[in-house]
Design a protein around this motif. Structure first.
Motif, mmCIF file in Angstrom:
data_model
loop_
_atom_site.group_PDB
_atom_site.id
_atom_site.type_symbol
_atom_site.label_atom_id
_atom_site.label_comp_id
_atom_site.label_asym_id
_atom_site.label_seq_id
_atom_site.Cartn_x
_atom_site.Cartn_y
_atom_site.Cartn_z
ATOM 1 N N ASP A 277 20.828 73.698 35.579
ATOM 2 C CA ASP A 277 22.040 74.300 36.131
ATOM 3 C C ASP A 277 22.677 75.333 35.209
ATOM 4 O O ASP A 277 23.841 75.697 35.387
ATOM 5 C CB ASP A 277 23.061 73.204 36.459
ATOM 6 C CG ASP A 277 22.556 72.258 37.535
ATOM 7 O OD1 ASP A 277 21.858 72.728 38.448
ATOM 8 O OD2 ASP A 277 22.846 71.059 37.448
ATOM 9 N N ILE A 278 21.923 75.811 34.223
ATOM 10 C CA ILE A 278 22.461 76.797 33.296
ATOM 11 C C ILE A 278 22.796 78.091 34.033
ATOM 12 O O ILE A 278 22.144 78.468 35.002
ATOM 13 C CB ILE A 278 21.439 77.063 32.157
ATOM 14 C CG1 ILE A 278 22.090 77.858 31.030
ATOM 15 C CG2 ILE A 278 20.224 77.801 32.687
ATOM 16 C CD1 ILE A 278 21.204 77.968 29.801
ATOM 17 N N SER A 279 23.847 78.780 33.590
ATOM 18 C CA SER A 279 24.228 80.057 34.177
ATOM 19 C C SER A 279 23.510 81.192 33.430
ATOM 20 O O SER A 279 23.457 81.187 32.199
ATOM 21 C CB SER A 279 25.749 80.254 34.085
ATOM 22 O OG SER A 279 26.428 79.272 34.829
ATOM 23 N N TYR A 280 22.989 82.148 34.191
ATOM 24 C CA TYR A 280 22.269 83.268 33.589
ATOM 25 C C TYR A 280 23.140 84.516 33.613
ATOM 26 O O TYR A 280 23.746 84.838 34.637
ATOM 27 C CB TYR A 280 20.966 83.529 34.359
ATOM 28 C CG TYR A 280 19.966 82.408 34.222
ATOM 29 C CD1 TYR A 280 19.058 82.383 33.175
ATOM 30 C CD2 TYR A 280 19.941 81.355 35.138
ATOM 31 C CE1 TYR A 280 18.147 81.359 33.036
ATOM 32 C CE2 TYR A 280 19.041 80.317 35.012
ATOM 33 C CZ TYR A 280 18.143 80.325 33.956
ATOM 34 O OH TYR A 280 17.245 79.294 33.825
ATOM 35 N N TYR B 227 20.209 89.201 32.331
ATOM 36 C CA TYR B 227 19.177 88.257 31.865
ATOM 37 C C TYR B 227 17.761 88.777 32.108
ATOM 38 O O TYR B 227 16.935 88.792 31.190
ATOM 39 C CB TYR B 227 19.372 86.908 32.555
ATOM 40 C CG TYR B 227 18.255 85.926 32.286
ATOM 41 C CD1 TYR B 227 18.167 85.262 31.078
ATOM 42 C CD2 TYR B 227 17.278 85.677 33.267
ATOM 43 C CE1 TYR B 227 17.129 84.367 30.818
ATOM 44 C CE2 TYR B 227 16.251 84.775 33.010
ATOM 45 C CZ TYR B 227 16.176 84.134 31.800
ATOM 46 O OH TYR B 227 15.154 83.262 31.556
#
Length: 219
Positions: free
Chosen positions: A173-176, A180
């Protein structure tokens, strides 16, 4: 030898059922579907995945060896999971091993493996331009898998693939950031150009930079 079938939209996963089930359970642990301390019911797993108790027990033993599950005699299997510190450690260990892997891969890569790497990098350029994040994550994994395979060191390849698996799903669920895709493309381009130039030291340096920036992007 790594093939590129996984890049196809109609790719069929032909791995043995037990291998796919082991991966599915591991993903459930890494993504929090199965929580640390939770007891894992063999019966539930048998029903869910249509497997008998013998392969399910073998899978739990395998997950125990990776540290994701704890087996307690006469009590059963319990989720161990991984902590934030564990994930940081995996990133750090990869930053140590990946440059050496690239160095060896440049020294040892075959013509067939180089052709696969070239094709994969071309896919990277195309899907970066189309801003297809999900496809690019798959292609990035494929690029690294080809490099690991080209090192012709089974233990190193197995270890890096394991780190990648744990990192990928624990950070699901990491935000990019908005930049990126082009940023990561250029990091891979530096590695790829070192392969083309047959320059192991340049490749190791580019790999170190990419690994370090990947750690920073997690923060």
């Amino acid at each position: 030898m790594i093939d590129l079938d996984f890049l196809s939209n109609d790719y069929q996963d032909n791995r043995p059922a037990a291998q796919k089930v082991a991966e599915a359970i591991a993903i459930d642990i890494l993504t929090g579907v199965l929580r640390p301390g939770q007891r894992i019911s063999e019966r539930v797993l048998c029903d869910k995945y249509a497997l008998s108790r013998t392969p399910i027990r073998e899978i739990l033993n395998q997950l125990s060896s990776t540290g994701l599950v704890t087996l307690i005699p006469n009590r059963g299997a319990f989720v161990t999971g991984i902590t934030e510190r564990d994930i940081d450690d995996y990133f750090y260990m990869k930053s140590l091993l990946y440059p050496q892997c690239v160095r060896w891969a440049i020294e040892r890569i075959t013509a067939e493996e180089m052709a696969a790497l070239t094709e994969t990098f071309s896919f990277m350029e195309f899907y970066t331009a189309t801003e297809d994040l999900e496809k690019m994550k798959k292609i990035n994994h494929g690029f690294d898998a080809i490099v690991y395979n080209a090192s012709h060191n089974t233990e190193l390849e197995r270890t890096l693939l394991r780190y990648d698996f744990l990192i990928r799903y624990a950070n699901k669920d990491i935000s990019y950031p908005l930049n990126y895709l082009p940023t990561v493309l250029e990091e891979h381009r530096a590695i790829y150009e070192a392969f083309k130039a047959n320059n192991p030291e340049a490749g190791a340096e580019a790999a170190q930079i990419h690994a370090f920036k990947s750690m920073l992007r997690r923060k």
